[in-house]
Design a protein around this motif. Structure first.
Motif, short mmCIF file in Angstrom:
data_model
loop_
_atom_site.label_atom_id
_atom_site.label_comp_id
_atom_site.label_asym_id
_atom_site.label_seq_id
_atom_site.Cartn_x
_atom_site.Cartn_y
_atom_site.Cartn_z
N PHE A 1 -7.29 2.20 1.42
CA PHE A 1 -6.01 1.54 1.15
C PHE A 1 -5.54 0.69 2.34
O PHE A 1 -6.30 0.38 3.26
CB PHE A 1 -4.96 2.60 0.80
CG PHE A 1 -3.81 2.16 -0.07
CD1 PHE A 1 -3.92 1.08 -0.91
CD2 PHE A 1 -2.60 2.86 -0.05
CE1 PHE A 1 -2.85 0.68 -1.72
CE2 PHE A 1 -1.52 2.48 -0.85
CZ PHE A 1 -1.64 1.40 -1.67
N HIS B 1 2.30 7.01 1.46
CA HIS B 1 1.69 5.78 1.99
C HIS B 1 2.45 5.29 3.21
O HIS B 1 3.65 5.08 3.14
CB HIS B 1 1.68 4.70 0.89
CG HIS B 1 1.04 3.44 1.34
ND1 HIS B 1 1.45 2.20 0.93
CD2 HIS B 1 -0.01 3.23 2.18
CE1 HIS B 1 0.68 1.28 1.51
NE2 HIS B 1 -0.20 1.88 2.27
N ASN C 1 2.86 2.13 5.55
CA ASN C 1 2.54 0.71 5.44
C ASN C 1 2.01 0.12 6.75
O ASN C 1 2.45 0.50 7.83
CB ASN C 1 3.79 -0.08 5.07
CG ASN C 1 4.21 0.15 3.64
OD1 ASN C 1 4.40 1.29 3.25
ND2 ASN C 1 4.32 -0.89 2.87
N GLU D 1 5.30 -4.33 1.32
CA GLU D 1 4.93 -4.42 -0.10
C GLU D 1 6.18 -4.33 -0.95
O GLU D 1 7.18 -3.74 -0.56
CB GLU D 1 3.87 -3.38 -0.50
CG GLU D 1 4.24 -1.98 -0.18
CD GLU D 1 3.18 -0.95 -0.56
OE1 GLU D 1 2.16 -1.28 -1.17
OE2 GLU D 1 3.43 0.22 -0.24
N PHE E 1 8.05 -3.57 -4.76
CA PHE E 1 7.97 -2.81 -6.01
C PHE E 1 8.89 -3.44 -7.05
O PHE E 1 10.06 -3.72 -6.75
CB PHE E 1 8.43 -1.36 -5.80
CG PHE E 1 7.56 -0.53 -4.90
CD1 PHE E 1 6.22 -0.83 -4.72
CD2 PHE E 1 8.08 0.59 -4.26
CE1 PHE E 1 5.41 -0.05 -3.90
CE2 PHE E 1 7.28 1.36 -3.43
CZ PHE E 1 5.95 1.05 -3.25
N HIS F 1 6.26 6.05 2.44
CA HIS F 1 7.02 6.30 1.22
C HIS F 1 6.19 7.09 0.22
O HIS F 1 4.95 7.02 0.21
CB HIS F 1 7.47 4.97 0.59
CG HIS F 1 6.37 3.99 0.45
ND1 HIS F 1 6.09 3.03 1.39
CD2 HIS F 1 5.43 3.83 -0.50
CE1 HIS F 1 5.05 2.33 1.01
NE2 HIS F 1 4.62 2.79 -0.13
#
Ligand code: PHB
Ligand code: FE
Length: 330
Positions: free
Chosen positions: A67, A247, A249, A253, A255, A294
């Motif tokens: 990821f 996750h 970062n 990103e 959402f 998060h």
């Protein structure tokens, strides 16, 4: 005391334990599972996780090639992707473990970590348990070694060769004919949009019903790449229960909440202090800053669009101040 010899140089497999599961070595880390738990040990610490939670996290780390940035399996163990190498850590991004001096971080070539993690997910996943499925839609991860579920853990993304829906896009089927509508999306309109192309453009214009497409997703918390324009990746996904990883970062990103509701816990990336709670309802948009971690909670299966910046330069641009940590300043 004798140390078991490494049976496989490639995967770090050490042989099976009395429950029938392989033990694995990866640098100074070792991994073992029993009927209920995954046990992780390193030179000066040990950690235990529910094996269902561990396998759901491991599945994402494997399927997503580590990821973007950090994949925390929980508040202690995880990986950080350096795109060619991977850090494997315990306690490094947990201020209490750090203070106690029981943290460990090791960097390995991506292929080395990948080989161990693939062998582990294949050996530790029992028949009837699918780590990608919502807990209510799959069997139990527990008990002694009971076969495998290679079909589920080797699931690969279907890739389109053209814009989805146009002739020659195979093997994607946007009419979803291969998959039933999920029980949680029984009310989703399945009709397809009408396309009235100008003469001569019939094979170049197409539209499909993204909601109908997502309503047939058989996996949870597994974004797909539905549109890729340069480094702008639109990754819709269906979410139910808990995002199996936290996750961290290394870029911003966004959402977009397409349906239902997801509750997010947001903490600082490097030390895990709680930062905010975000309750997202249909139509809401949120941006996760590049210095946060998060985890999402979906009480009912929900549709989410994750917008990723896939630029290979973005991590350097953020650390050098050329790109912002927060996408918007109010
Ligand atoms: C995320 O970490 O941003 C993430 C991962 C998987 C999802 C949704 C969001 O399904
Ligand atoms: Fe994320």
């Amino acid at each position: 005391m004798s140390v078991a010899p490494v049976v496989s140089e490639e995967t770090g497999a050490l042989g099976a334990n009395r429950f029938g599961y392989q033990k694995f070595a990866l640098g100074s880390f070792s991994f073992e599972r029993d009927e209920y738990f995954a046990h992780i040990a390193w030179s000066h610490g040990t950690h235990t996780m529910d094996v269902g939670d561990f396998l759901r996290a491991l599945m994402r780390d494997v399927a997503w090639g580590f990821f973007y940035g950090y994949v925390h399996f929980d508040s202690v163990f995880g990986t950080c992707n350096h795109y060619g190498t991977v850090d494997v850590f315990a306690g490094t991004y947990n201020s209490n473990y750090k203070r106690a001096g029981v943290d460990e971080l090791q960097n390995h070539p991506t292929d080395r970590v990948g080989a161990t993690f693939v062998a582990m997910i294949e050996d530790w996943t029992n028949e009837g348990f699918d780590p990608f499925a919502a807990p209510m839609e799959t069997g139990s991860p527990y008990g002694p070694n009971r076969g495998s579920n290679l079909e589920a853990v080797r699931r690969a993304r279907s890739t389109a060769t053209r814009c989805v829906g146009l002739d020659g896009d195979a093997p994607l089927r946007t009419d979803g004919s291969g998959y039933p509508v999920n029980r949680a999306f029984a009310d989703v309109d399945q009709s397809e949009p009408e396309v009235h192309a100008e003469p001569g453009f019939e094979d170049r214009v197409h539209a499909f019903n993204l909601f109908a497409y997502l309503s047939r997703s058989d996996v949870t918390w597994n974004p797909s790449f539905t549109s890729v324009v340069k480094h702008s990746f639109m990754c819709p996904t269906t979410e139910e229960h808990i995002l199996p990883i936290v996750h961290g970062n290394d870029r911003v990103e966004w959402f977009f909440q397409l349906s239902d509701e997801i509750h997010w816990d947001i903490s600082t990336r490097d030390t895990a202090e709680p930062r905010s709670r975000v309750i997202m309802k249909p139509g809401d948009m949120a941006a996760m800053p590049a210095d946060c971690r998060h985890q999402g909670f979906a009480p009912k299966r929900a549709m989410l669009l994750v917008w990723e910046n896939g630029s290979p330069k973005i991590v350097d641009e953020i650390s050098s101040g050329q790109a912002p940590v927060n996408p918007v300043d109010f």
